[in-house]
Design a protein around this motif. Structure first.
Motif, PDB file in Angstrom:
ATOM      1  N   ASN A 157       0.831  -1.207   0.000  1.00  0.00           N
ATOM      2  CA  ASN A 157       0.000   0.000   0.000  1.00  0.00           C
ATOM      3  C   ASN A 157       0.862   1.251   0.000  1.00  0.00           C
ATOM      4  OD1 ASN A 157      -2.345  -1.505   0.027  1.00  0.00           O
ATOM      5  ND2 ASN A 157      -2.463  -1.544   2.254  1.00  0.00           N
TER       6      ASN A 157
ATOM      7  N   TYR B 160      -4.706  -5.277 -12.432  1.00  0.00           N
ATOM      8  CA  TYR B 160      -4.179  -6.349 -11.585  1.00  0.00           C
ATOM      9  C   TYR B 160      -3.299  -5.789 -10.471  1.00  0.00           C
ATOM     10  CZ  TYR B 160      -1.272 -10.237 -10.050  1.00  0.00           C
ATOM     11  OH  TYR B 160      -0.592 -11.144  -9.274  1.00  0.00           O
ATOM     12  N   LEU B 161      -2.364  -4.914 -10.822  1.00  0.00           N
ATOM     13  CA  LEU B 161      -1.423  -4.382  -9.832  1.00  0.00           C
ATOM     14  C   LEU B 161      -2.109  -3.451  -8.832  1.00  0.00           C
ATOM     15  CD1 LEU B 161       1.685  -3.699 -12.120  1.00  0.00           C
ATOM     16  CD2 LEU B 161       1.334  -5.590 -10.519  1.00  0.00           C
TER      17      LEU B 161
ATOM     18  N   GLU C 258      -3.500  -5.254  -6.085  1.00  0.00           N
ATOM     19  CA  GLU C 258      -2.507  -5.711  -5.103  1.00  0.00           C
ATOM     20  C   GLU C 258      -2.019  -4.570  -4.223  1.00  0.00           C
ATOM     21  OE1 GLU C 258      -1.665  -8.774  -4.530  1.00  0.00           O
ATOM     22  OE2 GLU C 258      -2.918  -9.587  -6.141  1.00  0.00           O
TER      23      GLU C 258
ATOM     24  N   ARG D  80       1.802 -13.377 -11.343  1.00  0.00           N
ATOM     25  CA  ARG D  80       2.360 -13.660 -10.022  1.00  0.00           C
ATOM     26  C   ARG D  80       3.879 -13.519  -9.999  1.00  0.00           C
ATOM     27  NH1 ARG D  80      -0.388 -19.347  -8.856  1.00  0.00           N
ATOM     28  NH2 ARG D  80       0.186 -19.517 -11.062  1.00  0.00           N
TER      29      ARG D  80
ATOM     30  N   LEU E 268       4.603  -9.793  -9.974  1.00  0.00           N
ATOM     31  CA  LEU E 268       4.329  -9.250  -8.645  1.00  0.00           C
ATOM     32  C   LEU E 268       5.451  -9.611  -7.675  1.00  0.00           C
ATOM     33  CD1 LEU E 268       2.257  -7.721  -6.907  1.00  0.00           C
ATOM     34  CD2 LEU E 268       1.210  -9.937  -6.375  1.00  0.00           C
TER      35      LEU E 268
ATOM     36  N   LYS F 128       7.764  -6.970  -5.638  1.00  0.00           N
ATOM     37  CA  LYS F 128       7.875  -7.029  -4.176  1.00  0.00           C
ATOM     38  C   LYS F 128       9.331  -7.125  -3.741  1.00  0.00           C
ATOM     39  CE  LYS F 128       3.367  -9.005  -2.978  1.00  0.00           C
ATOM     40  NZ  LYS F 128       2.649 -10.196  -2.414  1.00  0.00           N
TER      41      LYS F 128
END
Length: 226
Positions: free
Chosen positions: A2, A22-23, A26, A109, A112, A116
């Motif tokens: 966030n 999509y992102l 997340e 995935r 992502l 991350k």
């Protein structure tokens, strides 16, 4: 993730919309630019935590866009998106300071996970723990993420810093490529992947005048000689 802001640069409008949805789901805040010139202009007025940059674009391609972004945002983590099967664009992107690359269209995935990992590394710059290390000619400040050789700060990208720290923590020892990749880039090194070799080459150019050498040990890995 966030409150993390991502700049997506891609001329494919439909792809950009799908990836943005999509992102955003997340927890990322997404800003989209559909060509390199627009991306450079946006980056001059906003602060981003990470950038996804397509290689093949009209007007200003991804490689030229990366060059311009690096002039004003040397520490912005950049993941290159490439649809080409040839490795030349990937290698060139890494040589210019990209942190990572992924084939397009990416598996969501996996992308992502890459984002991350990069954000996790970048977040270490704000850690409140003040810690530094010094070995022989080498000193690095963990909080500021600055690496010094002979008391001279070395201008490194985030990935380059992590790689050099792994080697410096094992002075004189041969560190396997897989170990460097997992500790510095948080991913396994696929067969025939040259990304680590390109990052090492970039580091060598930056320390070549400091009487410190990164040696290649064929079939085993890399060794920092001070």
């Amino acid at each position: 993730m966030n409150n993390k802001k991502l700049l997506l640069v891609d001329d494919d409008i439909e792809f950009s919309e799908l990836l943005s949805t999509y992102l955003a789901g997340e927890g990322l805040e997404i800003v989209v630019a559909h060509d390199g010139n627009e991306a450079v202009a946006i980056a001059q007025t906003s602060v981003f935590d990470v950038c996804l940059l397509d290689v093949m674009m009209p007007k200003l391609d991804g490689i030229e866009t990366l060059k311009q972004l690096r002039q004003t945002h040397p520490n912005l983590p950049v993941i290159m998106l490439t649809a080409k099967s040839e490795p030349i664009d990937r290698i060139l992107g890494l040589e210019l300071g990209a942190d990572d690359y992924i084939a397009k269209p990416p598996e969501p995935r996996e992308l992502l996970a890459r984002i991350k990992a990069i954000l996790r590394r970048a977040s270490q710059t704000t850690t409140p723990v003040v810690e530094s290390f010094e070995k022989d000619k080498i000193h690095w400040d963990k909080q500021k993420r600055i690496f010094y050789i002979n008391q001279k700060p070395i201008d490194l990208t985030g990935i380059e810093y992590e790689i050099l720290v792994v080697l410096a923590e094992n002075p004189g020892a041969v560190v396997p490529k897989d170990t460097i990749s997992m500790q510095a880039m948080h991913k396994k090194l696929p067969p025939f992947n040259r990304s680590l070799d390109v990052h090492i080459s970039n580091i060598r150019k930056k320390i070549m005048d400091e009487d410190v050498e990164i040696k290649s040990v064929r079939g085993r890995g890399y060794q920092l000689s001070v």
